[in-house]
Structure formats: C-alpha cells, structure tokens
Motif scaffolding. Structure first.
Motif, PDB file in Angstrom:
ATOM      1  N   ALA A   1     -36.677  -2.045   5.096  1.00  0.00           N
ATOM      2  CA  ALA A   1     -35.854  -0.841   4.915  1.00  0.00           C
ATOM      3  C   ALA A   1     -35.981   0.080   6.130  1.00  0.00           C
ATOM      4  O   ALA A   1     -35.068   0.834   6.447  1.00  0.00           O
ATOM      5  N   ILE A   2     -37.134  -0.002   6.811  1.00  0.00           N
ATOM      6  CA  ILE A   2     -37.364   0.897   7.951  1.00  0.00           C
ATOM      7  C   ILE A   2     -37.488   0.099   9.256  1.00  0.00           C
ATOM      8  O   ILE A   2     -38.294   0.422  10.114  1.00  0.00           O
ATOM      9  N   LEU A   3     -36.666  -0.931   9.385  1.00  0.00           N
ATOM     10  CA  LEU A   3     -36.704  -1.800  10.568  1.00  0.00           C
ATOM     11  C   LEU A   3     -36.549  -0.995  11.857  1.00  0.00           C
ATOM     12  O   LEU A   3     -37.257  -1.215  12.829  1.00  0.00           O
ATOM     13  N   PHE A   4     -35.610  -0.046  11.861  1.00  0.00           N
ATOM     14  CA  PHE A   4     -35.366   0.753  13.060  1.00  0.00           C
ATOM     15  C   PHE A   4     -36.334   1.922  13.166  1.00  0.00           C
ATOM     16  O   PHE A   4     -36.865   2.202  14.236  1.00  0.00           O
TER      17      PHE A   4
ATOM     18  N   ILE B   1     -29.572  -7.566  11.879  1.00  0.00           N
ATOM     19  CA  ILE B   1     -28.350  -7.461  11.084  1.00  0.00           C
ATOM     20  C   ILE B   1     -28.469  -6.213  10.219  1.00  0.00           C
ATOM     21  O   ILE B   1     -29.452  -6.032   9.493  1.00  0.00           O
ATOM     22  N   LEU B   2     -27.474  -5.359  10.318  1.00  0.00           N
ATOM     23  CA  LEU B   2     -27.426  -4.143   9.501  1.00  0.00           C
ATOM     24  C   LEU B   2     -26.378  -4.346   8.410  1.00  0.00           C
ATOM     25  O   LEU B   2     -25.228  -4.652   8.695  1.00  0.00           O
ATOM     26  N   ILE B   3     -26.794  -4.192   7.153  1.00  0.00           N
ATOM     27  CA  ILE B   3     -25.872  -4.280   6.022  1.00  0.00           C
ATOM     28  C   ILE B   3     -25.427  -2.856   5.685  1.00  0.00           C
ATOM     29  O   ILE B   3     -26.269  -1.981   5.476  1.00  0.00           O
ATOM     30  N   THR B   4     -24.127  -2.641   5.665  1.00  0.00           N
ATOM     31  CA  THR B   4     -23.612  -1.294   5.374  1.00  0.00           C
ATOM     32  C   THR B   4     -22.606  -1.359   4.219  1.00  0.00           C
ATOM     33  O   THR B   4     -22.137  -2.437   3.847  1.00  0.00           O
TER      34      THR B   4
ATOM     35  N   GLN C   1     -33.236   8.692   4.964  1.00  0.00           N
ATOM     36  CA  GLN C   1     -33.143   7.493   5.804  1.00  0.00           C
ATOM     37  C   GLN C   1     -32.275   7.815   7.022  1.00  0.00           C
ATOM     38  O   GLN C   1     -31.475   8.737   6.991  1.00  0.00           O
ATOM     39  N   LEU C   2     -32.448   7.011   8.065  1.00  0.00           N
ATOM     40  CA  LEU C   2     -31.530   7.136   9.201  1.00  0.00           C
ATOM     41  C   LEU C   2     -30.125   6.846   8.703  1.00  0.00           C
ATOM     42  O   LEU C   2     -29.940   6.044   7.795  1.00  0.00           O
ATOM     43  N   THR C   3     -29.109   7.469   9.311  1.00  0.00           N
ATOM     44  CA  THR C   3     -27.736   7.200   8.884  1.00  0.00           C
ATOM     45  C   THR C   3     -27.302   5.821   9.387  1.00  0.00           C
ATOM     46  O   THR C   3     -27.884   5.285  10.342  1.00  0.00           O
ATOM     47  N   ASP C   4     -26.282   5.265   8.749  1.00  0.00           N
ATOM     48  CA  ASP C   4     -25.739   3.975   9.187  1.00  0.00           C
ATOM     49  C   ASP C   4     -25.269   4.064  10.640  1.00  0.00           C
ATOM     50  O   ASP C   4     -25.395   3.102  11.397  1.00  0.00           O
TER      51      ASP C   4
ATOM     52  N   LYS D   1     -26.153   1.847  16.161  1.00  0.00           N
ATOM     53  CA  LYS D   1     -26.357   1.884  17.619  1.00  0.00           C
ATOM     54  C   LYS D   1     -27.446   0.904  18.049  1.00  0.00           C
ATOM     55  O   LYS D   1     -27.479   0.446  19.181  1.00  0.00           O
ATOM     56  N   LEU D   2     -28.364   0.599  17.124  1.00  0.00           N
ATOM     57  CA  LEU D   2     -29.504  -0.265  17.452  1.00  0.00           C
ATOM     58  C   LEU D   2     -29.321  -1.700  16.962  1.00  0.00           C
ATOM     59  O   LEU D   2     -30.047  -2.601  17.378  1.00  0.00           O
ATOM     60  N   ALA D   3     -28.360  -1.919  16.058  1.00  0.00           N
ATOM     61  CA  ALA D   3     -28.187  -3.236  15.441  1.00  0.00           C
ATOM     62  C   ALA D   3     -27.437  -4.209  16.348  1.00  0.00           C
ATOM     63  O   ALA D   3     -26.555  -3.811  17.101  1.00  0.00           O
ATOM     64  N   THR D   4     -27.806  -5.494  16.264  1.00  0.00           N
ATOM     65  CA  THR D   4     -27.087  -6.543  17.001  1.00  0.00           C
ATOM     66  C   THR D   4     -25.794  -6.872  16.269  1.00  0.00           C
ATOM     67  O   THR D   4     -24.736  -7.035  16.886  1.00  0.00           O
ATOM     68  N   TYR D   5     -25.890  -6.996  14.943  1.00  0.00           N
ATOM     69  CA  TYR D   5     -24.721  -7.320  14.112  1.00  0.00           C
ATOM     70  C   TYR D   5     -24.635  -6.345  12.948  1.00  0.00           C
ATOM     71  O   TYR D   5     -25.659  -5.898  12.427  1.00  0.00           O
ATOM     72  N   ILE D   6     -23.398  -6.048  12.536  1.00  0.00           N
ATOM     73  CA  ILE D   6     -23.184  -5.156  11.393  1.00  0.00           C
ATOM     74  C   ILE D   6     -22.294  -5.883  10.393  1.00  0.00           C
ATOM     75  O   ILE D   6     -21.255  -6.430  10.765  1.00  0.00           O
TER      76      ILE D   6
END
Length: 195
Positions: free
Chosen positions: A113-116, A128-131, A159-162, A167-172
C-alpha cells in the motif's frame, strides 16, 4: 535474475482483486501488509514495539493490540516513524527470504500500500499502479468495510494521491471494468517478461 514488480493502489482501487488474479496465473506474490502482520508476531519485535509504546499495547495472549497501536500512530506521526523503523527492516528481511524461496521465478510481484511512500519502488524492476475514480473507490470501501463516506475520505486523505503516485509508476491500470483490467495486467506482465 528475478524481476520484482511492485504493485500498489489506494484504498478501494481494487488492488486485492488484481493480486488474486495474478496469483491465479501462478506468479509468486508477496503481500507486504500480511508480512508486516506476521513479523509483528515475532517475539523480539513484540518486545521492541511494546517498549516503544510504554508497555501499554500487549493483549492478554501476549500479542500486540494492533487496533490500539493503529489508533495511537494515526494521531502521532513521530511514533509512526519509530514503529516503521522497527517493522520495515524486519519486513525487508522477510522479503529477502521470499525471494530466495522463489529464486527460479521470472518475476515476483510485491504488493504494498505504501510502495511509493516507503521508497520500496526504487528496488523494483517496474511498478503497476491500480487506480479508480474517487467515487468508485469510496463506494467500494463503504460496501466492503461498512463505514461512512467521511471515514473513507479521511483514510484516502492519509495516502498519497493517485496523481502523485502516477508520476512514479511505470504502468497505470484503471480498474473499473474487471475484464479490461485483467487484459491490461496480462499485457503489462507479458511486456515485462519479454524485456
């Protein structure tokens, strides 16, 4: 060399559903939250955490009262930081063992949950960010946890916003239609396996 794929998403994004799908495909999946709960049952960790909270967080069975700890650190960022300094290194070690157990795998998924926030994403081959739209997320959590909209929004606010995560995710992957979500996840995994 095994590729670590970090997977994250805010509350109500549906990342657990995605993780279960990935597991069903036979990929090893490490769930940081479950590992955190597990290491918090190690005797030496219990002792350190209980000391941090002035010997006030033990249950009669000798285990930690995680609900009480959560309610305390929710209002005390400094204590949360100190708690993380005890738990995170133990989880990191736990993950190293998981990697050894799955050394023959091409990829290992690491759900957090707190990867970033924890900067664990820096050790991942890809993320991978799931939104999902805010309204969808709120409704999912209300149904799942039987809590009020205000309570859900208060958790989301912590939590950080999506947008920040994106901005940090490789894939969304936007998770609204499950078939579409699974198709996107398959494409991403295939791309990573080929590279």
């Amino acid at each position: 060399m095994v590729k670590i794929i970090g997977l994250t998403g805010g509350i109500g994004s549906g990342k657990t559903t995605v993780i279960n799908y990935i597991k069903s495909k036979g990929f090893p999946v490490y769930i940081a939250d479950e590992a955190g709960k597990e290491v918090m049952e190690y005797p030496e960790i219990i002792t350190k955490i209980n000391l941090l909270f002035n010997n006030e967080v033990l249950l009669p069975d000798g285990f930690l009262d995680r609900t009480k700890i959560a309610s305390i650190v929710f209002q005390n960022k400094e204590l949360l930081g100190q708690l993380n300094q005890i738990v995170h290194p133990a989880v990191a070690l736990h993950f190293e063992n998981f990697k050894k157990e799955n050394a023959t795998a091409d990829v290992i998924f690491k759900e957090s949950a707190i990867l970033f926030e924890s900067e664990a994403y820096k050790k991942c081959y890809a993320t991978i960010l799931i939104t999902a739209p805010l309204e969808v997320r709120v409704n999912r959590v209300i149904q799942r946890d039987n809590i009020t909209k205000e309570e859900v929004l208060s958790r989301i606010k912590n939590q950080l916003t999506d947008e920040e995560k994106a901005k940090l995710a490789t894939y969304i992957v936007e998770n609204i239609d499950l078939n579409e979500t699974f198709k996107n996840v398959d494409q991403i995994v295939n791309k990573i396996l080929i590279n």
